[in-house]
Write a protein that holds these residues in place. Sequence first.
Motif, PDB file in Angstrom:
ATOM      1  N   LEU A 180       2.851   5.713 -42.654  1.00 43.12           N
ATOM      2  CA  LEU A 180       2.766   4.610 -41.700  1.00 43.12           C
ATOM      3  C   LEU A 180       1.349   4.485 -41.154  1.00 43.12           C
ATOM      4  CD1 LEU A 180       6.058   5.195 -39.667  1.00 43.12           C
ATOM      5  CD2 LEU A 180       5.599   3.305 -41.247  1.00 43.12           C
ATOM      6  N   PRO A 181       0.923   3.301 -40.766  1.00 43.54           N
ATOM      7  CA  PRO A 181      -0.413   3.144 -40.171  1.00 43.54           C
ATOM      8  C   PRO A 181      -0.591   4.040 -38.951  1.00 43.54           C
ATOM      9  CG  PRO A 181       0.535   1.003 -40.685  1.00 43.54           C
ATOM     10  CD  PRO A 181       1.627   2.008 -40.904  1.00 43.54           C
ATOM     11  N   TRP A 240       8.275  -3.801 -36.626  1.00 40.75           N
ATOM     12  CA  TRP A 240       7.042  -3.241 -37.196  1.00 40.75           C
ATOM     13  C   TRP A 240       7.337  -2.423 -38.441  1.00 40.75           C
ATOM     14  CZ3 TRP A 240       5.162   2.032 -37.064  1.00 40.75           C
ATOM     15  CH2 TRP A 240       3.834   2.168 -37.494  1.00 40.75           C
ATOM     16  N   LEU A 241       8.377  -1.596 -38.383  1.00 38.70           N
ATOM     17  CA  LEU A 241       8.718  -0.778 -39.542  1.00 38.70           C
ATOM     18  C   LEU A 241       9.084  -1.638 -40.746  1.00 38.70           C
ATOM     19  CD1 LEU A 241      10.852   2.083 -37.932  1.00 38.70           C
ATOM     20  CD2 LEU A 241       8.587   2.307 -38.978  1.00 38.70           C
ATOM     21  N   LEU A 242       9.779  -2.741 -40.515  1.00 36.66           N
ATOM     22  CA  LEU A 242      10.210  -3.592 -41.624  1.00 36.66           C
ATOM     23  C   LEU A 242       9.041  -4.282 -42.317  1.00 36.66           C
ATOM     24  CD1 LEU A 242      13.466  -5.142 -40.126  1.00 36.66           C
ATOM     25  CD2 LEU A 242      13.272  -3.474 -41.999  1.00 36.66           C
ATOM     26  N   ARG A 243       7.875  -4.237 -41.718  1.00 35.19           N
ATOM     27  CA  ARG A 243       6.674  -4.754 -42.389  1.00 35.19           C
ATOM     28  C   ARG A 243       6.037  -3.695 -43.279  1.00 35.19           C
ATOM     29  NH1 ARG A 243       2.552  -5.820 -39.573  1.00 35.19           N
ATOM     30  NH2 ARG A 243       3.052  -5.333 -37.408  1.00 35.19           N
ATOM     31  N   SER A 273       9.165  -0.464 -27.841  1.00 34.85           N
ATOM     32  CA  SER A 273       7.806  -0.807 -28.259  1.00 34.85           C
ATOM     33  C   SER A 273       7.392   0.061 -29.439  1.00 34.85           C
ATOM     34  CB  SER A 273       6.832  -0.592 -27.097  1.00 34.85           C
ATOM     35  OG  SER A 273       5.501  -0.524 -27.562  1.00 34.85           O
ATOM     36  N   ALA A 274       6.845  -0.566 -30.473  1.00 36.53           N
ATOM     37  CA  ALA A 274       6.418   0.178 -31.657  1.00 36.53           C
ATOM     38  C   ALA A 274       5.360   1.220 -31.296  1.00 36.53           C
ATOM     39  CB  ALA A 274       5.890  -0.777 -32.717  1.00 36.53           C
ATOM     40  N   ALA A 275       4.414   0.852 -30.423  1.00 38.93           N
ATOM     41  CA  ALA A 275       3.369   1.793 -30.025  1.00 38.93           C
ATOM     42  C   ALA A 275       3.968   3.000 -29.304  1.00 38.93           C
ATOM     43  CB  ALA A 275       2.345   1.104 -29.139  1.00 38.93           C
ATOM     44  N   PHE A 276       4.872   2.751 -28.363  1.00 43.04           N
ATOM     45  CA  PHE A 276       5.524   3.822 -27.617  1.00 43.04           C
ATOM     46  C   PHE A 276       6.236   4.791 -28.558  1.00 43.04           C
ATOM     47  CE2 PHE A 276       9.578   5.310 -25.874  1.00 43.04           C
ATOM     48  CZ  PHE A 276       9.165   6.020 -24.759  1.00 43.04           C
ATOM     49  N   GLN A 291       3.742   6.673 -31.354  1.00 48.73           N
ATOM     50  CA  GLN A 291       2.913   7.751 -30.793  1.00 48.73           C
ATOM     51  C   GLN A 291       3.737   9.015 -30.597  1.00 48.73           C
ATOM     52  OE1 GLN A 291       1.443   6.009 -27.197  1.00 48.73           O
ATOM     53  NE2 GLN A 291      -0.033   4.684 -28.243  1.00 48.73           N
ATOM     54  N   ARG A 292       4.948   8.861 -30.096  1.00 51.32           N
ATOM     55  CA  ARG A 292       5.792  10.025 -29.836  1.00 51.32           C
ATOM     56  C   ARG A 292       6.361  10.614 -31.122  1.00 51.32           C
ATOM     57  NH1 ARG A 292       4.637   7.148 -26.057  1.00 51.32           N
ATOM     58  NH2 ARG A 292       4.710   7.768 -23.862  1.00 51.32           N
ATOM     59  N   LEU A 293       6.604   9.775 -32.107  1.00 53.02           N
ATOM     60  CA  LEU A 293       7.059  10.272 -33.401  1.00 53.02           C
ATOM     61  C   LEU A 293       6.017  11.184 -34.020  1.00 53.02           C
ATOM     62  CD1 LEU A 293       9.080  10.177 -35.775  1.00 53.02           C
ATOM     63  CD2 LEU A 293       7.857   8.162 -36.606  1.00 53.02           C
ATOM     64  N   ARG A 294       4.767  10.757 -34.008  1.00 47.85           N
ATOM     65  CA  ARG A 294       3.682  11.582 -34.564  1.00 47.85           C
ATOM     66  C   ARG A 294       3.593  12.929 -33.848  1.00 47.85           C
ATOM     67  NH1 ARG A 294      -0.001   9.675 -38.809  1.00 47.85           N
ATOM     68  NH2 ARG A 294       0.893   7.662 -39.363  1.00 47.85           N
ATOM     69  N   ARG A 295       3.688  12.881 -32.533  1.00 49.02           N
ATOM     70  CA  ARG A 295       3.538  14.124 -31.774  1.00 49.02           C
ATOM     71  C   ARG A 295       4.739  15.044 -31.964  1.00 49.02           C
ATOM     72  NH1 ARG A 295       3.069  14.989 -25.327  1.00 49.02           N
ATOM     73  NH2 ARG A 295       2.719  17.216 -25.423  1.00 49.02           N
TER      74      ARG A 295
END
Length: 376
Positions: A106-107, A119-122, A149-152, A155-159
């Motif tokens: 993912l970006p 966002w994911l579906l893109r 929110s995709a940003a919210f 960010q937490r998924l990565r962490r």
Amino acid sequence: MTPDLHIVGAGLTGLTAAIEAAERGRRVTVSEAHSRPGGRARTPAAPFRANLGTHAIYVDGAWWAWLERRGLTPPVVEAPRLAALVRTGGRLGPWPDELGRAIAALPAEAPTDESLRAWLLRHVDAKTAEAIIAVVFIFTFDHDPGRLSAAFAHQRLRRALAGGVRYVVGGWSTLVDLLAERATGLGARIRTQTRIPALPDGPTILATSLATARQLTGDGSLTWPSARTATVDLGLRADGGPGWFRVLDLDDRIYAARYSLADPTLAPPGHELIQISAACAPGERKADVERRVRHLLDQAWPGWRTAVQWYRSAIRTHCTGAIDLPGTTWHDRPAISRGGTLMVATDQSAAPGLLAEVGIAAAQLAVQERSRPARV
């Protein structure tokens, strides 16, 4: 002692604020409604020491660094290197490698104004998008993280997948005891079994839930979305047990972990402690959620029903941290400074962090604000 700072709530947030303030020379009194400090971080006595709140601590966060600087880090352990099972399409199996690759591809940045699902579906197909959304449940506790929110969420998924999670040996009470001892050693007074019916006079930090802060202040603007989650805690005879430490149900958005495998002190010898979080949609009954949990356990731990020695379940509402909907960030949450001498430090306040880290960051910001010279 006449306090020059009153803190309501002796959970992790309130105790952190008490230490910060006492270090700055403040005379601090902390009022706690329960019989002992800890708030949602209280851990019941043996035989099954099942935390009431979040089960892990992130050692890559600002609060861990704060604890390290003060020599307050509790003993922690990592997750056992046992299989993590994933339930998808009704079947249990190992973590799908293709899911890990999809998340990694993912970006690096996601938009604030777009939902996670859109966002994911893109970037991935619909099936993979829903699987990633189900993973996000683990650290948001929301019934539909795809609406966030995709940003919210990103960010937490990565962490959350970065490997910084640890488990406190002996349960959260181990850390609560360290914080309470340091606070009282610095001169703070902790009054338990003290329910505050109205705002105290003078400088005050409300280190409570946002709902309690709203009740005490009468300030209707103290609102922010949070999740509704069912928790099920089980004490079982071990009887060998299956070969997993945790199970993630992508179909029903359930997360189960055998915490006694990470920390054997949480259960008597020959027994296991399992703690489970399950997505709970608005209006969904606890009995219906428990039925889904039992179905998962029937697959993951055949024979578990006859091994039950202790059982506890509850619906947790507005106590699992803040969630940001599209178009919002933590900056948009209720402000910490409420004017005059009042500060509000909750898990849903305008502060950065993951889950309970938000409240702790809010407490630190509140103390810093209280310590600034008066404006003229």
